[in-house]
Scaffold this active site. Structure first.
Site, PDB file in Angstrom:
ATOM      1  N   CYS A 152       0.796  -1.231   0.000  1.00 16.86           N
ATOM      2  CA  CYS A 152       0.000   0.000   0.000  1.00 16.86           C
ATOM      3  C   CYS A 152       0.830   1.284   0.000  1.00 16.86           C
ATOM      4  CB  CYS A 152      -0.920   0.009   1.220  1.00 16.86           C
ATOM      5  SG  CYS A 152      -2.031  -1.390   1.327  1.00 16.86           S
ATOM      6  N   SER A 188      13.632  -0.815   3.273  1.00 17.18           N
ATOM      7  CA  SER A 188      12.891  -1.865   3.969  1.00 17.18           C
ATOM      8  C   SER A 188      12.141  -2.722   2.957  1.00 17.18           C
ATOM      9  CB  SER A 188      11.897  -1.255   4.959  1.00 17.18           C
ATOM     10  OG  SER A 188      10.849  -0.591   4.264  1.00 17.18           O
ATOM     11  N   ALA A 271       8.017   8.980   6.495  1.00 16.79           N
ATOM     12  CA  ALA A 271       8.359   8.666   7.884  1.00 16.79           C
ATOM     13  C   ALA A 271       7.330   9.305   8.807  1.00 16.79           C
ATOM     14  CB  ALA A 271       9.759   9.186   8.208  1.00 16.79           C
ATOM     15  N   GLY A 272       7.219   8.804  10.013  1.00 15.40           N
ATOM     16  CA  GLY A 272       6.288   9.399  10.971  1.00 15.40           C
ATOM     17  C   GLY A 272       6.694  10.788  11.411  1.00 15.40           C
TER      18      GLY A 272
END
Length: 313
Positions: A152, A188, A271-272
């Site tokens: 996703c 990742s 990224a958060g």
């Protein structure tokens, strides 16, 4: 999209991805309404991680608004495997979502393969990842009736890049990003590596960066294949030559020096926390968050799997 016309013309500013997310969610909603479908997702949360909790809440709200039943189960991680198998065997469940990390490392890779590929809305099973890296579009081979799903978050970024008008549709399939240089700071298996492969498959030269170094991803000699190669290019050099810079380091302490980034570069942050100073929007195009589009892609993947499942009946 018309909403981004001024930003793309001036090549600077901050992009709100809400219109892109709404476009795809509306497509999902219309399909569900038109066909009287009742798709169901079961999501498993094993931790008290606030980011995962918040994401699960946003996903549930979006799904409920769009006609998708979203069942969130807070479970002990030691019980997760049995519960996934139970959901795999439940004909009323059409998609399974797991919030990672659970155990971390190889044990999480194993959990990803416990989820049936036919219900894997995140596209993280070995079969779905193999299909992505080999550009296999259908789960049933030559029959070509059951479309594959793609992870996703990488898919969300591809859709954002496309809707910003960066893809050159006048070029042949597989060359829409020909001549573009992309740097992705994240490799990742969930986000960075699949995204590198997808953009390379579309013709870009991709510098994939993680703590172990830099690898170049490019399209192979045959359509749908990926060539990887080592390089002596430094991180700073890769960033400075990039048309698109993708940032995904989950640390508030990590920041890319804005001086390295070209004027007009599209900077996408997943990224958060923001991996670049927000002032970058004064000379480049900043996409600070992509979560809304990621949720829209999850819904899109679910409908693809739902349609695959009902075609068996």
């Amino acid at each position: 999209m018309e909403e981004y016309k001024e930003i793309m013309q001036t090549k600077k500013g901050k992009v709100d991805v809400t219109p892109i997310a709404n476009f795809f969610r509306e497509e999902v909603k219309q399909q569900i309404t038109k066909n009287c479908w009742k798709p169901r997702v079961v999501a498993f949360l094993t931790s008290d991680d606030q980011g995962a909790i918040d994401y699960s809440k946003w996903t549930k709200l979006a799904c409920q608004k769009d006609g998708i039943e979203f069942i969130l189960k807070r479970v002990e991680r030691v019980d997760l495997e049995d519960l996934i198998i139970e959901a795999n065997n439940d004909a009323c469940v059409h998609g399974i979502l797991v919030y990672y990390p659970v155990f971390g490392g190889m044990m999480d890779s194993y959990i990803q393969d416990v989820v049936s590929p036919t219900k894997d809305i995140e596209g993280l099973s070995t079969q779905n990842r193999f299909n992505l890296y080999h550009n296999i579009r259908y789960m049933d081979g030559e029959a070509a009736t059951k479309k594959c799903v793609i992870p996703c978050t990488p898919l969300a970024m591809v859709k954002i890049i496309d809707n910003l008008g960066i893809y050159d549709k006048s070029l042949a399939m597989g060359e829409h990003l020909r001549g573009k240089t992309v740097t992705i700071i994240n490799r990742s298996e969930i986000v960075g590596r699949p995204l590198a492969a997808m953009l390379a498959n579309d013709g870009a030269t991709v510098y994939s960066i993680d703590i172990n170094g830099i690898i170049i991803f490019q399209s192979g000699k045959r359509y749908g294949t990926i060539k990887m190669s080592e390089t002596n290019v430094t991180r700073e050099e890769a960033i400075s030559k990039s048309d698109i810079l993708v940032l995904g380091v989950p640390s508030p302490n990590y920041k890319v020096n804005s001086d390295l980034i070209q004027d007009g570069t599209v900077v996408i942050n997943f990224a958060g926390c923001l991996n670049v100073d927000e002032s970058i929007q004064e000379k480049s195009i900043l996409v600070p968050t992509i979560g809304k589009v990621t949720i829209a892609m999850l819904e899109r993947n679910l409908l693809r799997l739902f349609n695959n499942q009902i075609s068996n009946k």
